[in-house]
Design a protein around this motif. Structure first.
Motif, PDB file in Angstrom:
ATOM      1  N   VAL A   1       0.869  -1.170   0.000  1.00  0.00           N
ATOM      2  CA  VAL A   1       0.000   0.000   0.000  1.00  0.00           C
ATOM      3  C   VAL A   1       0.905   1.217   0.000  1.00  0.00           C
ATOM      4  N   GLY A   2       0.580   2.196  -0.807  1.00  0.00           N
ATOM      5  CA  GLY A   2       1.403   3.401  -0.806  1.00  0.00           C
ATOM      6  C   GLY A   2       1.161   4.254  -2.015  1.00  0.00           C
ATOM      7  N   ALA A   3       2.184   5.022  -2.369  1.00  0.00           N
ATOM      8  CA  ALA A   3       2.090   5.923  -3.519  1.00  0.00           C
ATOM      9  C   ALA A   3       3.484   6.155  -4.086  1.00  0.00           C
ATOM     10  N   ILE A   4       3.522   6.385  -5.392  1.00  0.00           N
ATOM     11  CA  ILE A   4       4.772   6.782  -6.045  1.00  0.00           C
ATOM     12  C   ILE A   4       4.495   8.048  -6.845  1.00  0.00           C
ATOM     13  N   GLN A   5       5.490   8.893  -6.902  1.00  0.00           N
ATOM     14  CA  GLN A   5       5.346  10.120  -7.682  1.00  0.00           C
ATOM     15  C   GLN A   5       5.640   9.798  -9.144  1.00  0.00           C
ATOM     16  N   ILE A   6       4.672  10.122 -10.013  1.00  0.00           N
ATOM     17  CA  ILE A   6       4.871   9.838 -11.434  1.00  0.00           C
ATOM     18  C   ILE A   6       5.336  11.073 -12.199  1.00  0.00           C
ATOM     19  N   ARG A   7       5.068  12.239 -11.665  1.00  0.00           N
ATOM     20  CA  ARG A   7       5.619  13.512 -12.156  1.00  0.00           C
ATOM     21  C   ARG A   7       5.429  14.515 -11.029  1.00  0.00           C
ATOM     22  N   PRO A   8       6.109  15.621 -11.090  1.00  0.00           N
ATOM     23  CA  PRO A   8       6.025  16.582  -9.988  1.00  0.00           C
ATOM     24  C   PRO A   8       4.576  16.915  -9.603  1.00  0.00           C
TER      25      PRO A   8
ATOM     26  N   GLN B   1       2.206  14.893  -8.899  1.00  0.00           N
ATOM     27  CA  GLN B   1       1.213  13.887  -9.269  1.00  0.00           C
ATOM     28  C   GLN B   1       1.680  12.516  -8.784  1.00  0.00           C
ATOM     29  N   PHE B   2       0.789  11.860  -8.033  1.00  0.00           N
ATOM     30  CA  PHE B   2       1.115  10.569  -7.439  1.00  0.00           C
ATOM     31  C   PHE B   2       0.162   9.500  -7.934  1.00  0.00           C
ATOM     32  N   TYR B   3       0.675   8.277  -8.009  1.00  0.00           N
ATOM     33  CA  TYR B   3      -0.133   7.104  -8.301  1.00  0.00           C
ATOM     34  C   TYR B   3      -0.245   6.332  -6.993  1.00  0.00           C
ATOM     35  N   ARG B   4      -1.457   6.175  -6.501  1.00  0.00           N
ATOM     36  CA  ARG B   4      -1.679   5.463  -5.242  1.00  0.00           C
ATOM     37  C   ARG B   4      -2.089   4.032  -5.543  1.00  0.00           C
ATOM     38  N   PHE B   5      -1.640   3.111  -4.697  1.00  0.00           N
ATOM     39  CA  PHE B   5      -1.974   1.701  -4.891  1.00  0.00           C
ATOM     40  C   PHE B   5      -2.283   1.047  -3.552  1.00  0.00           C
ATOM     41  N   GLY B   6      -3.085   0.004  -3.622  1.00  0.00           N
ATOM     42  CA  GLY B   6      -3.486  -0.722  -2.418  1.00  0.00           C
ATOM     43  C   GLY B   6      -4.592  -0.008  -1.666  1.00  0.00           C
TER      44      GLY B   6
END
Length: 117
Positions: free
Chosen positions: A29-36, A38-43
């Motif tokens: 579960v978490g998030a990664i930054q895909i561009r400044p 903007q984050f992609y959250r998962f789980g």
């Protein structure tokens, strides 16, 4: 995976479940930054560290914690929801916690091993 006390518990619990032949996996579960900005959250926020399916189809949810680790409110809500729907939940500070619950529920025989931490 990091080398924190909680991550050590998590690795030991995953190994225990694998060695015992249970179908379980690390639930991220978490998030990664895909561009400044903007984050992609998962789980699902609050969902357990380990999820699995027990014989007969029951869900297994294992929340791994270090000795003094505490459940967040959202983690408590997730575990309560799983349990209310018939799933098996464990707050594991060691593999012994999983072994105890699975023995109590009839998925393991009592005292079958003295699994190392």
């Amino acid at each position: 995976m990091s080398n924190t006390p909680e991550s050590k518990v998590l690795r030991a619990c995953l190994k225990f479940l694998e060695d015992m032949g249970f179908y379980a996996w690390r639930n991220g579960v978490g998030a990664i930054q895909i561009r400044p900005g903007q984050f992609y959250r998962f789980g699902k926020p609050g969902s357990s560290d380990i999820l699995g399916v027990l014989p007969g189809g029951k869900v297994l949810a294992v929340e791994c914690k270090a000795d003094k680790g505490r459940l967040s409110d959202i983690q408590k809500e997730f575990l309560k929801a799983v349990e209310s729907l018939g799933g098996v939940v464990v707050v594991a500070r060691s593999t012994k916690d999983i072994e105890k619950i699975l023995c109590e529920r009839g998925y393991l025989k009592t005292g079958i091993l003295n699994f190392g931490e």
